[in-house]
Structure formats: structure tokens, C-alpha cells
Write a protein that holds these residues in place. Structure first.
Motif, PDB file in Angstrom:
ATOM      1  N   ALA A   1      29.217  50.706  56.961  1.00  0.00           N
ATOM      2  CA  ALA A   1      30.291  49.742  56.699  1.00  0.00           C
ATOM      3  C   ALA A   1      30.480  49.567  55.200  1.00  0.00           C
ATOM      4  N   LEU A   2      31.730  49.469  54.793  1.00  0.00           N
ATOM      5  CA  LEU A   2      32.066  49.338  53.370  1.00  0.00           C
ATOM      6  C   LEU A   2      33.192  48.323  53.226  1.00  0.00           C
ATOM      7  N   TYR A   3      33.088  47.483  52.194  1.00  0.00           N
ATOM      8  CA  TYR A   3      34.018  46.368  52.014  1.00  0.00           C
ATOM      9  C   TYR A   3      34.555  46.352  50.588  1.00  0.00           C
ATOM     10  N   TRP A   4      35.805  45.959  50.459  1.00  0.00           N
ATOM     11  CA  TRP A   4      36.399  45.717  49.144  1.00  0.00           C
ATOM     12  C   TRP A   4      36.805  44.251  49.039  1.00  0.00           C
ATOM     13  N   TYR A   5      36.473  43.660  47.873  1.00  0.00           N
ATOM     14  CA  TYR A   5      36.858  42.292  47.570  1.00  0.00           C
ATOM     15  C   TYR A   5      37.484  42.246  46.181  1.00  0.00           C
TER      16      TYR A   5
ATOM     17  N   ASP B   1      47.328  41.639  38.983  1.00  0.00           N
ATOM     18  CA  ASP B   1      46.275  42.444  39.605  1.00  0.00           C
ATOM     19  C   ASP B   1      44.986  42.405  38.793  1.00  0.00           C
ATOM     20  N   SER B   2      45.042  41.859  37.592  1.00  0.00           N
ATOM     21  CA  SER B   2      43.850  41.786  36.745  1.00  0.00           C
ATOM     22  C   SER B   2      42.793  40.935  37.429  1.00  0.00           C
ATOM     23  N   ALA B   3      41.625  41.523  37.614  1.00  0.00           N
ATOM     24  CA  ALA B   3      40.529  40.855  38.332  1.00  0.00           C
ATOM     25  C   ALA B   3      39.338  41.799  38.329  1.00  0.00           C
ATOM     26  N   VAL B   4      38.236  41.318  38.904  1.00  0.00           N
ATOM     27  CA  VAL B   4      37.095  42.188  39.166  1.00  0.00           C
ATOM     28  C   VAL B   4      37.175  42.622  40.626  1.00  0.00           C
ATOM     29  N   TYR B   5      37.118  43.929  40.838  1.00  0.00           N
ATOM     30  CA  TYR B   5      37.176  44.470  42.193  1.00  0.00           C
ATOM     31  C   TYR B   5      35.754  44.861  42.589  1.00  0.00           C
ATOM     32  N   LEU B   6      35.266  44.219  43.640  1.00  0.00           N
ATOM     33  CA  LEU B   6      33.890  44.411  44.091  1.00  0.00           C
ATOM     34  C   LEU B   6      33.856  45.192  45.388  1.00  0.00           C
ATOM     35  N   CYS B   7      32.890  46.064  45.476  1.00  0.00           N
ATOM     36  CA  CYS B   7      32.656  46.830  46.688  1.00  0.00           C
ATOM     37  C   CYS B   7      31.284  46.448  47.230  1.00  0.00           C
ATOM     38  N   ALA B   8      31.151  46.413  48.527  1.00  0.00           N
ATOM     39  CA  ALA B   8      29.871  46.135  49.167  1.00  0.00           C
ATOM     40  C   ALA B   8      29.694  47.081  50.342  1.00  0.00           C
TER      41      ALA B   8
ATOM     42  N   ARG C   1      25.724  41.738  63.507  1.00  0.00           N
ATOM     43  CA  ARG C   1      26.257  40.387  63.392  1.00  0.00           C
ATOM     44  C   ARG C   1      25.772  39.672  62.149  1.00  0.00           C
ATOM     45  N   GLN C   2      24.604  40.033  61.657  1.00  0.00           N
ATOM     46  CA  GLN C   2      24.140  39.334  60.452  1.00  0.00           C
ATOM     47  C   GLN C   2      24.920  39.736  59.214  1.00  0.00           C
ATOM     48  N   ASN C   3      25.556  40.905  59.253  1.00  0.00           N
ATOM     49  CA  ASN C   3      26.536  41.240  58.226  1.00  0.00           C
ATOM     50  C   ASN C   3      26.030  41.040  56.810  1.00  0.00           C
ATOM     51  N   ILE C   4      24.832  41.565  56.520  1.00  0.00           N
ATOM     52  CA  ILE C   4      24.279  41.431  55.174  1.00  0.00           C
ATOM     53  C   ILE C   4      24.878  42.521  54.316  1.00  0.00           C
ATOM     54  N   GLN C   5      25.581  42.115  53.303  1.00  0.00           N
ATOM     55  CA  GLN C   5      26.294  43.043  52.441  1.00  0.00           C
ATOM     56  C   GLN C   5      25.605  43.150  51.080  1.00  0.00           C
ATOM     57  N   TYR C   6      25.549  44.352  50.571  1.00  0.00           N
ATOM     58  CA  TYR C   6      24.978  44.627  49.259  1.00  0.00           C
ATOM     59  C   TYR C   6      26.117  45.040  48.341  1.00  0.00           C
ATOM     60  N   PHE C   7      26.197  44.376  47.214  1.00  0.00           N
ATOM     61  CA  PHE C   7      27.337  44.532  46.326  1.00  0.00           C
ATOM     62  C   PHE C   7      27.051  45.444  45.141  1.00  0.00           C
ATOM     63  N   GLY C   8      28.098  46.116  44.690  1.00  0.00           N
ATOM     64  CA  GLY C   8      28.068  46.784  43.410  1.00  0.00           C
ATOM     65  C   GLY C   8      28.378  45.795  42.293  1.00  0.00           C
ATOM     66  N   ALA C   9      28.351  46.293  41.058  1.00  0.00           N
ATOM     67  CA  ALA C   9      28.589  45.423  39.897  1.00  0.00           C
ATOM     68  C   ALA C   9      30.070  45.177  39.660  1.00  0.00           C
ATOM     69  N   GLY C  10      30.928  45.956  40.324  1.00  0.00           N
ATOM     70  CA  GLY C  10      32.356  45.711  40.215  1.00  0.00           C
ATOM     71  C   GLY C  10      33.051  46.553  39.164  1.00  0.00           C
ATOM     72  N   THR C  11      34.363  46.638  39.311  1.00  0.00           N
ATOM     73  CA  THR C  11      35.242  47.228  38.299  1.00  0.00           C
ATOM     74  C   THR C  11      36.115  46.108  37.757  1.00  0.00           C
ATOM     75  N   ARG C  12      36.034  45.924  36.440  1.00  0.00           N
ATOM     76  CA  ARG C  12      36.837  44.886  35.801  1.00  0.00           C
ATOM     77  C   ARG C  12      38.156  45.510  35.373  1.00  0.00           C
ATOM     78  N   LEU C  13      39.241  45.112  36.043  1.00  0.00           N
ATOM     79  CA  LEU C  13      40.559  45.681  35.774  1.00  0.00           C
ATOM     80  C   LEU C  13      41.385  44.719  34.932  1.00  0.00           C
ATOM     81  N   SER C  14      41.914  45.247  33.848  1.00  0.00           N
ATOM     82  CA  SER C  14      42.814  44.461  32.992  1.00  0.00           C
ATOM     83  C   SER C  14      44.147  45.197  32.917  1.00  0.00           C
ATOM     84  N   VAL C  15      45.203  44.497  33.306  1.00  0.00           N
ATOM     85  CA  VAL C  15      46.542  45.079  33.259  1.00  0.00           C
ATOM     86  C   VAL C  15      47.309  44.410  32.126  1.00  0.00           C
ATOM     87  N   LEU C  16      47.685  45.213  31.147  1.00  0.00           N
ATOM     88  CA  LEU C  16      48.351  44.662  29.958  1.00  0.00           C
ATOM     89  C   LEU C  16      49.859  44.610  30.110  1.00  0.00           C
TER      90      LEU C  16
END
Lengths: 115, 112
Positions: free
Chosen positions: A31-35, A86-93, A100-115
Motif C-alpha cells: 500500500a502506498l499513500y500520497w498526502y 500547489d506550493s506545499a510539502v508532498y508526503l508519501c507513505a 486495519r491498523q493501517n500503520i503508515q511509514y512516511f518519507g521526508a517529503g518533497t517541498r514544492l515551491s511554485v513561483l
């Protein structure tokens, strides 16, 4: 790898350009998640994958956002015609499955800046 | 109204204090309750996980769930400067297990 890996760690782009964000989950996690996390905010669910299929795409903010996962492993989140909001940190887990316990492990994220 | 509301903070306490972090929720289908800790410029990491109502203790951390009140808490005893971080509560139900709903986080600073 030992953990969830995301690349790039930082991305600066111009309004209107397309960007691709990559996520390498923990080996064996099906399972893979984007936030998305905006400054000072909690995590906004975007999409999740079980294997290569995405049962729930309800969180994608607009049709400019899309994601795919191939080989049950790497996932790419694509944002077309980027906007400043759209500027934000995009996190994947990732998690072992949709247990059912749905324990997710996260990456450090991609920090996106749109100028 | 958001499904999960978290005390916004920020919270600043002296070292050694007891810290209480709280979330309320509206979806009675939530069965699984998690607390994540997020250091600056890092991804969240799972701190505590609880199923249904009750208490769970792990070292200096205690998670409490009161489903009748739709209220969850995380207590930190003998707080340390290294506990300074943003704490996020998260919840999920038996269905649509792939989706967790997160609170907005509470930023905690523990001063030496």
C-alpha cells in the motif's frame, strides 16, 4: 531500502510548468499513500494505491493532479500546469497492506515551491 | 466542520512538565487512533497506535481514547527538549482502510 524515499527533496518551478514527484516505498509494502501538507496545516489525503490500483482518488484536488504506480513499487505524482496554490510539502507513505491498523511509514517529503 | 479537530497550539512548556495533546472527532466509524510525531522538515513518524477505547502506555507516552465522547489524548510525562515537534493525531475506520484522517497538528516546544 530501509525507509520510504522521495525525490526530489526540493523542487522550485514556474507557474504553468508540469512537475513529477517520485516515491520509493519500503520493500514489500503493497500500500502506498500520497498526502499534501501546506504550511502549518495537517495532512491532506490525496490518493492511495493497493498494488498498482488506486481505489480512492477522491482526494486529488483537481484534474491537474494524477498519480500512477508501476510494478507494485515506485509511484509518481504528476502536477500539470502548476499553480502557486500547489506550493506545499508532498508526503508519501507506505504500509504492509490495508490491514486495519493501517500503520503508515512516511518519507521526508518533497517541498514544492511554485513561483 | 472537519472530521478531526486538534487543539491548535502552539504549546510551550518547561522541561519535566506533563503535556496533554488532544483531538476530537465526529465520525463514529473511526476505530483506529494514531499519534504521529513530526520534526521540522521530516516526515511524520508513528508514535502510538490504539484500537477502540482505552489507554495505552509506552514509556513516557500514554494514549487515551474515549469513544463515547469522541475524544483522544496523548500525554507526555517528564517532557524533554527532544520532544519538541509537531504532534498529529490520525484516525481510520474498518472500511476504506487505506485512508487515514489527520488533525492539523499541535506544535510543542519544551524549554530546557
Amino acid at each position: 531500502g530501509a525507509g520510504v524515499s522521495q525525490s526530489p527533496s526540493n523542487k522550485v518551478t514556474e507557474k504553468g510548468k508540469d512537475v513529477e514527484l517520485r516515491c520509493d516505498p519500503i520493500s514489500g509494502h503493497t500500500a502506498l499513500y500520497w498526502y499534501r501538507q501546506s504550511l502549518g496545516q495537517g495532512l491532506e489525503f490525496l490518493i492511495y494505491f493497493q498494488g498498482n490500483s488506486a481505489p480512492d482518488k477522491s482526494g486529488l484536488p483537481s484534474d491537474r493532479f494524477s498519480a500512477e504506480r508501476t510494478g507494485g513499487s515506485v509511484s509518481t505524482l504528476t502536477i500539470q500546469r502548476t499553480q502557486q496554490e500547489d506550493s506545499a510539502v508532498y508526503l508519501c507513505a507506505s504500509s504492509r497492506g490495508l490491514a486495519r491498523q493501517n500503520i503508515q511509514y512516511f518519507g521526508a517529503g518533497t517541498r514544492l515551491s511554485v513561483l | 466542520q472537519k472530521e478531526v479537530e486538534q487543539d491548535p497550539g502552539p504549546l510551550s512548556v518547561p522541561e519535566g512538565a506533563i503535556v496533554s495533546l488532544n483531538c476530537t472527532y465526529s465520525n463514529s466509524a473511526f476505530q483506529y487512533f494514531m499519534w504521529y510525531r513530526q520534526y521540522s522538515r521530516k516526515g511524520p513518524e508513528l508514535l502510538m497506535y490504539t484500537y477502540s477505547s482505552g489507554n495505552k502506555e509506552d514509556g513516557r507516552f500514554t494514549a487515551q481514547v474515549d469513544k463515547s465522547s469522541k475524544y483522544i489524548s496523548l500525554f507526555i510525562r517528564d517532557s524533554q527538549p527532544s520532544d519538541s515537534a509537531t504532534y498529529l493525531c490520525a484516525m481510520s475506520g474498518n472500511t476504506n482502510a487505506g485512508k487515514s484522517t489527520f488533525g492539523d497538528g499541535t506544535t510543542l516546544t519544551v524549554k530546557p
